[in-house]
Design an enzyme around this catalytic site. Structure first.
Site, short mmCIF file in Angstrom:
data_model
loop_
_atom_site.label_atom_id
_atom_site.label_comp_id
_atom_site.label_asym_id
_atom_site.label_seq_id
_atom_site.Cartn_x
_atom_site.Cartn_y
_atom_site.Cartn_z
N ASP A 266 0.87 -1.16 0.00
CA ASP A 266 0.00 0.00 0.00
C ASP A 266 0.92 1.22 0.00
OD1 ASP A 266 -3.17 0.69 1.65
OD2 ASP A 266 -2.08 1.76 0.09
C1 GLC Z 1 -4.28 4.40 -0.28
C2 GLC Z 1 -5.16 3.22 -0.09
C3 GLC Z 1 -5.14 2.24 -1.23
C4 GLC Z 1 -4.92 2.99 -2.53
C5 GLC Z 1 -3.52 3.59 -2.48
C6 GLC Z 1 -3.21 4.43 -3.71
O1 GLC Z 1 -3.69 4.84 0.89
O2 GLC Z 1 -5.08 2.52 1.15
O3 GLC Z 1 -6.38 1.53 -1.23
O4 GLC Z 1 -5.07 2.12 -3.64
O5 GLC Z 1 -3.31 4.38 -1.31
O6 GLC Z 1 -4.04 5.56 -3.74
#
Ligand code: GLC
Length: 749
Positions: A266
């Site tokens: 993430d």
């Molecule tokens: C965020 C989210 C994830 C997302 C990523 C990119 O913090 O937790 O679901 O795809 O960052 O935006």
């Protein structure tokens, strides 16, 4: 003089040599080669520096390919409900393009509420076509974290509280997206069940709860859905961050499930180079970026898997085995996507996509209550012979909902609000008047995407309520449209709800409207269950969702009866939070350690999540898991089972179902099992099969299930295997988890 013959022979020698070179197309460029051959060949051609460059981001949403070899970059995009607008290289803010609007599809909780796997396939195909058209290789979704608490800010992005329902609904979505040559990125793996303290929560739970409740949907997505990538979650499990977690990534995902795709972090979920090397991470995103954590500009070389990793290799502190494994997985993803010459071309903002969003939305809406009494007929579908003057009340009738909520926020080509949808579908069959009723969140902006609405209203709550009540007294029918709205703490990423009740004085307003007009329909728009202190005073209640671009049409289709509602709750609508294990046992959101760096959250309710908990404690929720009414009625006949388990593996169970009403309708026939006697505690019922059937008025159909013996098993944590204890099992078939229409017992030795 150079003899002409020499020049000619030189030229043909050069052309032969050149064609010889081009004739031997390298295996990695040859579509006729199988992917594993292409992976091995490409890997053998990459330098160490090129390999390291491939295992971490180079921009906000992309990682490097190998330009020298013509291997393209990997471009990712949010999110599960639609394709995020383009951003600048290292920004979260949108880049301001004018051709990157999209179709917003219903939130995944809505898709789950349709209980229709064929709609999941349609959904995946449609959103996959939009991702493909925008030339993305990875769609950062779907999410399948289990709804453990209705306060979780991101429940709307997930598929409810039951592992079996989530698993059945996520697989076709994955198939639909990957058919377009776009990888899904199943998220957030795992145990990311609340947003508060999401980067520091260390989840503690039994192996049974892990394997029986929180992993099955991910396992279905990987093993059945063949997901090409998966996203580690921010939180910790067994004191390791889930983006580099030996247990979840190496032991379970890549070991037990034989996952051959890419583990993506993430954004900002990576915290340690050594763990990132050895504990299953393949591709690092979002570290050190100015958008997520304090970082230097052009920080990509500072990523944990960038220079620090290269340095460790050059100093001989670590080998390249893990690096080759990571790069092989990324190459496999590239050959499945960007270097797959046979993938479709995609499409964007088509009428077909809008129609898909509208259909999925209408099929997801849940009719919770449609009371009719001696004094009053059921209010839905709207009877325009009686209801000539309709008052619509509530901010959610006009507020744009596709902007906001966190990373799943979108820039849509258009969004039909509930009020606009009602006006368009009702036309001149009735007059429609609108009053605000309450002021919730008049803003509407996320990462530079502005809703363009000016919802500012300085009137006091008293003025707004008085206006609504006065107008309600004059109307034939009142439709209140409220709920949550994806602003902070109102169903939003990184901000759990702070109350189970509705905000902005909505409960009081609903009570006042009920007193002013008995023909009141309450439409709750949310991604989570809510408290309904007014429930006994309101004859008709509809659970609506964040339905995206066509939201208003989907809702209007159901309220006027163009579509007979067939949605069923994918979660329990508790009467109060003390009916939910996470709150009754006081383990949410957890206990801080002394150093205040980590908060331990122990899932003490164990496997008893949702209806499993209310069943166990004999609690009566407001509306149970699997509940949803129709404009018609269904009668269930006697359930029968085959005499024996065919080859010991599966048992045929059948039941006739009749549409006993006057209109065609769809019913979700649900099958739950109970292990009557077991050496371990098991839930009173567990969903193990369901079928959605369309029946014409008066029609009877036999619904048939093949119950596998696998579905009778529980996870034996001591033996680390799924175990079936011989004995009697009750099979319960019904219209919801609390509306069981037929039961029978079967033995399995
Ligand atoms: C965020 C989210 C994830 C997302 C990523 C990119 O913090 O937790 O679901 O795809 O960052 O935006």
């Amino acid at each position: 003089m150079i003899k002409v013959r020499n020049i000619a022979s030189c030229l043909c020698a050069i052309s032969f040599a050149t064609s010889a070179v081009y004739a031997q197309t390298p295996a990695y460029l040859d579509d006729n080669q199988d992917i594993e051959t292409r992976v091995a060949d490409a890997l053998s051609r990459l330098t160490l520096e090129e390999k390291v460059a491939m295992v971490h981001a180079q921009s906000k949403f992309s990682s490097a390919g190998a330009p020298r070899l013509g291997i393209p970059e990997v471009w990712c995009t949010d999110g599960p409900h639609g394709i995020r607008p383009e951003v600048l290289w290292d920004e979260w803010e949108q880049a301001g393009w004018t051709n990157d609007s999209c179709v917003a599809y219903p939130a995944l909780t809505a898709l789950a509420a349709s209980w229709d796997p064929s709609l999941s396939l349609l959904y995946g195909q449609s959103i996959g076509e939009e991702a493909r058209y925008r030339n993305k290789s990875v769609l950062l979704g779907p999410g399948v974290n289990i709804c453990r608490t209705p306060l979780n800010g991101r429940s709307f992005e997930y598929m409810g509280e039951d592992p079996y329902l989530s698993g059945q609904m996520v697989v076709p979505y994955i198939n639909g997206v990957q058919q377009q040559g776009v990888a899904v990125c199943l998220k957030h793996y795992a145990l990311n069940n609340n947003e508060v303290n999401r980067h520091t929560t260390n989840v503690i739970l039994s192996d049974r709860a892990l394997y029986e409740i929180y992993l099955p949907a991910f396992k279905a997505g990987v093993v059945e859905g063949k997901a090409w990538s998966i996203m580690g979650s921010y939180n910790l499990y067994k004191d390791q961050h889930c983006c580099h977690n030996q247990y979840l990534l190496n032991d379970i995902l890549k070991g037990e499930w034989a996952f051959d795709g890419v583990v993506v972090s993430d954004w900002g979920g990576v915290h340690d180079t050594d763990q990132a090397i050895h504990n299953g991470l393949d591709l690092e995103f979002g570290s050190w970026t100015n958008g997520l954590t304090n970082g230097t500009s052009n920080a990509y070389d500072n990523y944990f898997l960038a220079h620090p990793y290269l340095q460790m290799i050059k100093e001989g502190k670590v080998g390249t085995k893990e690096l080759d494994e990571k790069v092989s997985r990324i190459l496999r993803l590239i050959f499945r996507t960007a270097m797959n010459r046979n993938r479709p071309f995609g499409s964007m903002n088509s009428e077909a996509h809008q129609a898909a969003a509208r259909k999925i939305g209408a099929e997801s809406i849940v009719l919770l209550k449609n009371a009719s009494s001696k004094k009053q007929n059921a209010l839905l579908p709207i009877d325009f012979n009686k209801m000539k003057k309709i008052l619509v009340v509530g901010e959610n009738a006009i507020k744009m909902m596709t902007v906001g909520g966190g990373s799943s926020s979108l820039k849509v080509q258009h969004e039909v609000s509930p009020l606009d949808g009602l006006k368009a579908v009702i036309g001149n069959k009735a007059s429609i008047k609108y009053v605000r009723g309450y002021v919730g969140d008049p803003t509407g902006e996320y990462n530079g995407v502005k809703s363009g609405q000016d919802l500012k209203d300085d009137r006091s709550a008293e003025e707004l309520t008085s206006e609504a009540v006065n107008e309600a007294k004059k109307a034939d029918m009142v439709i209140f449209i409220g709920g949550l709205n994806k602003s902070d703490h109102q169903d939003c990423e990184d901000a759990d709800r702070e109350s189970y009740n509705l905000s902005y004085g909505q409960d009081d307003l609903i009570e006042a409207l009920a007193a002013a007009n008995k023909n009141l329909v309450v439409v709750n728009i949310s991604g989570n269950a809510i408290a309904m202190p007014w429930i006994d005073k309101v004859p008709t209640v509809v659970q609506d969702w964040y339905l995206g671009s066509e939201a208003g049409y989907s809702l209007a289709d159901v309220l006027v009866g163009n579509v007979n509602p067939s949605g069923k709750l994918p979660y329990t609508n508790y009467a109060s939070l003390n009916q939910c294990g996470a709150h009754a046992l006081n383990t949410y959101p957890g206990t801080w350690r002394e150093d205040h760096k980590v908060i331990d959250e122990e899932y003490k309710e164990d496997i008893f999540v949702g209806y499993r908990y209310t069943d166990k404690n004999n609690l009566k929720p407001l509306f149970p898991f699997g509940h949803g009414l129709s404009y018609t009625t269904f009668k269930y006949g006697k359930a029968t089972a085959a005499k024996s388990w065919s080859n010991g593996k599966s048992l045929k169970v059948e039941i006739p179902v009749t549409n006993t009403g006057k209109v065609d309708g769809a019913e979700v026939v649900q099958l739950y099992i109970q292990d009557v006697k077991c050496s371990v505690a098991r839930p009173i019922k567990e969903l193990k099969a369901f079928k959605k059937i369309m029946l014409k008025a008066g029609e009877t159909a036999t619904v048939s299930f093949e119950l596998s013996e696998e579905s009778l098993k529980y996870y034996n944590a001591d033996k680390k295997e799924w175990t079936l204890e011989p004995g009697t099992f009750n099979i319960m078939i019904g219209s919801s988890s609390s509306d069981i229409r037929a039961t029978l017992s079967v033995d399995h030795e």
